[in-house]
Design a protein around this motif. Structure first.
Motif, PDB file in Angstrom:
ATOM      1  N   ALA A 151     -17.347 -35.524  52.328  1.00 58.67           N
ATOM      2  CA  ALA A 151     -18.532 -35.859  53.121  1.00 58.67           C
ATOM      3  C   ALA A 151     -19.334 -36.969  52.444  1.00 58.67           C
ATOM      4  CB  ALA A 151     -19.394 -34.620  53.325  1.00 58.67           C
ATOM      5  N   ALA A 152     -19.438 -36.910  51.118  1.00 60.08           N
ATOM      6  CA  ALA A 152     -20.167 -37.956  50.387  1.00 60.08           C
ATOM      7  C   ALA A 152     -19.434 -39.291  50.490  1.00 60.08           C
ATOM      8  CB  ALA A 152     -20.340 -37.552  48.929  1.00 60.08           C
ATOM      9  N   HIS A 153     -18.115 -39.255  50.434  1.00 62.14           N
ATOM     10  CA  HIS A 153     -17.330 -40.488  50.590  1.00 62.14           C
ATOM     11  C   HIS A 153     -17.550 -41.089  51.984  1.00 62.14           C
ATOM     12  CE1 HIS A 153     -14.955 -40.606  46.922  1.00 62.14           C
ATOM     13  NE2 HIS A 153     -14.912 -39.297  46.987  1.00 62.14           N
ATOM     14  N   ARG A 154     -17.513 -40.241  53.011  1.00 56.83           N
ATOM     15  CA  ARG A 154     -17.722 -40.743  54.366  1.00 56.83           C
ATOM     16  C   ARG A 154     -19.119 -41.324  54.523  1.00 56.83           C
ATOM     17  NH1 ARG A 154     -14.660 -36.162  55.533  1.00 56.83           N
ATOM     18  NH2 ARG A 154     -16.490 -34.902  55.922  1.00 56.83           N
ATOM     19  N   LEU A 155     -20.121 -40.661  53.944  1.00 55.47           N
ATOM     20  CA  LEU A 155     -21.488 -41.170  54.013  1.00 55.47           C
ATOM     21  C   LEU A 155     -21.608 -42.513  53.298  1.00 55.47           C
ATOM     22  CD1 LEU A 155     -24.459 -40.734  54.786  1.00 55.47           C
ATOM     23  CD2 LEU A 155     -24.742 -39.567  52.594  1.00 55.47           C
ATOM     24  N   LEU A 156     -21.015 -42.616  52.122  1.00 54.42           N
ATOM     25  CA  LEU A 156     -21.057 -43.868  51.367  1.00 54.42           C
ATOM     26  C   LEU A 156     -20.414 -45.011  52.151  1.00 54.42           C
ATOM     27  CD1 LEU A 156     -21.625 -45.404  48.724  1.00 54.42           C
ATOM     28  CD2 LEU A 156     -19.406 -44.631  47.925  1.00 54.42           C
ATOM     29  N   TRP A 157     -19.227 -44.763  52.721  1.00 51.05           N
ATOM     30  CA  TRP A 157     -18.544 -45.809  53.484  1.00 51.05           C
ATOM     31  C   TRP A 157     -19.307 -46.140  54.760  1.00 51.05           C
ATOM     32  CZ3 TRP A 157     -15.477 -49.253  51.741  1.00 51.05           C
ATOM     33  CH2 TRP A 157     -14.662 -48.979  50.650  1.00 51.05           C
ATOM     34  N   THR A 158     -19.970 -45.169  55.370  1.00 47.20           N
ATOM     35  CA  THR A 158     -20.776 -45.441  56.553  1.00 47.20           C
ATOM     36  C   THR A 158     -21.952 -46.342  56.209  1.00 47.20           C
ATOM     37  OG1 THR A 158     -20.147 -43.308  57.494  1.00 47.20           O
ATOM     38  CG2 THR A 158     -22.108 -44.362  58.409  1.00 47.20           C
ATOM     39  N   ILE A 159     -22.610 -46.083  55.092  1.00 49.73           N
ATOM     40  CA  ILE A 159     -23.730 -46.923  54.659  1.00 49.73           C
ATOM     41  C   ILE A 159     -23.253 -48.336  54.352  1.00 49.73           C
ATOM     42  CG2 ILE A 159     -25.416 -47.277  52.809  1.00 49.73           C
ATOM     43  CD1 ILE A 159     -25.710 -44.196  52.728  1.00 49.73           C
ATOM     44  N   VAL A 160     -22.141 -48.452  53.638  1.00 51.11           N
ATOM     45  CA  VAL A 160     -21.595 -49.779  53.323  1.00 51.11           C
ATOM     46  C   VAL A 160     -21.243 -50.519  54.609  1.00 51.11           C
ATOM     47  CG1 VAL A 160     -19.617 -50.970  52.294  1.00 51.11           C
ATOM     48  CG2 VAL A 160     -20.793 -49.188  51.011  1.00 51.11           C
ATOM     49  N   ALA A 161     -20.620 -49.834  55.560  1.00 53.72           N
ATOM     50  CA  ALA A 161     -20.243 -50.473  56.824  1.00 53.72           C
ATOM     51  C   ALA A 161     -21.469 -50.918  57.608  1.00 53.72           C
ATOM     52  CB  ALA A 161     -19.392 -49.511  57.655  1.00 53.72           C
ATOM     53  N   LEU A 162     -22.506 -50.076  57.665  1.00 51.14           N
ATOM     54  CA  LEU A 162     -23.714 -50.449  58.391  1.00 51.14           C
ATOM     55  C   LEU A 162     -24.411 -51.650  57.751  1.00 51.14           C
ATOM     56  CD1 LEU A 162     -25.181 -46.945  59.307  1.00 51.14           C
ATOM     57  CD2 LEU A 162     -24.121 -48.606  60.843  1.00 51.14           C
ATOM     58  N   LEU A 163     -24.431 -51.696  56.422  1.00 52.42           N
ATOM     59  CA  LEU A 163     -25.021 -52.853  55.742  1.00 52.42           C
ATOM     60  C   LEU A 163     -24.244 -54.127  56.039  1.00 52.42           C
ATOM     61  CD1 LEU A 163     -25.968 -51.334  52.259  1.00 52.42           C
ATOM     62  CD2 LEU A 163     -27.525 -52.084  54.071  1.00 52.42           C
ATOM     63  N   LEU A 164     -22.919 -54.046  56.032  1.00 51.84           N
ATOM     64  CA  LEU A 164     -22.106 -55.219  56.332  1.00 51.84           C
ATOM     65  C   LEU A 164     -22.278 -55.667  57.790  1.00 51.84           C
ATOM     66  CD1 LEU A 164     -18.838 -54.386  54.392  1.00 51.84           C
ATOM     67  CD2 LEU A 164     -20.536 -56.123  53.831  1.00 51.84           C
ATOM     68  N   VAL A 165     -22.365 -54.711  58.704  1.00 46.26           N
ATOM     69  CA  VAL A 165     -22.577 -55.061  60.109  1.00 46.26           C
ATOM     70  C   VAL A 165     -23.952 -55.711  60.289  1.00 46.26           C
ATOM     71  CG1 VAL A 165     -22.938 -54.078  62.417  1.00 46.26           C
ATOM     72  CG2 VAL A 165     -20.960 -53.394  61.060  1.00 46.26           C
ATOM     73  N   ALA A 166     -24.973 -55.173  59.631  1.00 46.06           N
ATOM     74  CA  ALA A 166     -26.311 -55.753  59.736  1.00 46.06           C
ATOM     75  C   ALA A 166     -26.338 -57.165  59.161  1.00 46.06           C
ATOM     76  CB  ALA A 166     -27.320 -54.860  59.013  1.00 46.06           C
ATOM     77  N   ALA A 167     -25.690 -57.376  58.025  1.00 45.92           N
ATOM     78  CA  ALA A 167     -25.652 -58.713  57.427  1.00 45.92           C
ATOM     79  C   ALA A 167     -24.891 -59.681  58.317  1.00 45.92           C
ATOM     80  CB  ALA A 167     -25.015 -58.648  56.036  1.00 45.92           C
ATOM     81  N   GLY A 168     -23.780 -59.259  58.868  1.00 47.19           N
ATOM     82  CA  GLY A 168     -23.001 -60.115  59.752  1.00 47.19           C
ATOM     83  C   GLY A 168     -23.747 -60.452  61.032  1.00 47.19           C
TER      84      GLY A 168
END
Length: 186
Positions: A4-21
């Motif tokens: 669950a922590a891994h999924r949360l971490l990857w979700t946060i990283v993905a959201l940050l990358l989408v926001a930056a893009g």
């Protein structure tokens, strides 16, 4: 780290990358409200500061990029790591009497694998122990015959894990069982 922590971490990283893009895309089209498309993105003050620190600003940007790349590489390495880097050494238990019982993890792994392959529906079994010794994580992969009954194999795996927990004197913190069915006529 848990799944669950891994999924949360990857979700946060993905959201940050989408926001930056998305921000970069909006800026490149000049679609920011009330902004001049020909204006500098950083502003005059930031541009002057960047130009004033010319050799060091470029070096700082390069070092920052390298650190972010190393952090990403480390994150990917940890995410893609197989549970093959298993618990090594001994599982040690203190008893109620003086003394200590030590069990080699390889012996426990081979014993559980032998127990799992005792069912005629299980062709092969692979077991990996990870985590802390008193409550290890148990990863099991069983290869089943095409004609194996799923409910019978499930009961057999549950019984084998219970026997393992009783014999080793420890309860698995996490249990992950993957079953693969060999190709053939069911």
């Amino acid at each position: 780290m848990t799944d669950a922590a891994h999924r949360l971490l990857w979700t946060i990283v993905a959201l940050l990358l989408v926001a930056a893009g998305t921000t970069a895309l909006v800026v490149s089209f000049g679609a920011l409200p009330g902004d001049d498309p020909g204006a500098a993105l950083l502003g005059a003050g930031m541009l002057d500061a960047w130009r004033l620190a010319t050799p060091w600003s470029t070096l700082a940007a390069a070092v920052t990029g390298v650190l972010i790349a190393l952090a990403g590489q480390r994150l990917l390495d940890r995410e893609l790591r197989r549970p093959g880097r298993a618990l090594r050494g001994t599982l040690s238990h203190s008893g109620s009497h003086p003394g200590r019982t030590r069990l080699e993890t390889e012996v426990l792994v081979h014993a559980l694998e032998r127990d799992l392959t005792g069912d005629p529906g299980v062709r092969r079994a692979r077991v990996v122990l990870t985590g802390a010794p008193p409550r290890p994580d148990v990863w099991i992969r069983v290869d089943l015959a095409a004609d194996a009954r799923a409910d019978g194999v499930r009961e057999h795996v549950d019984a084998a894990v219970r026997r393992f927990a009783t014999t080793a004197g420890c309860t698995p913190a996490h249990l992950d069982v993957t079953a693969r069915i060999e190709p053939g006529r069911p």
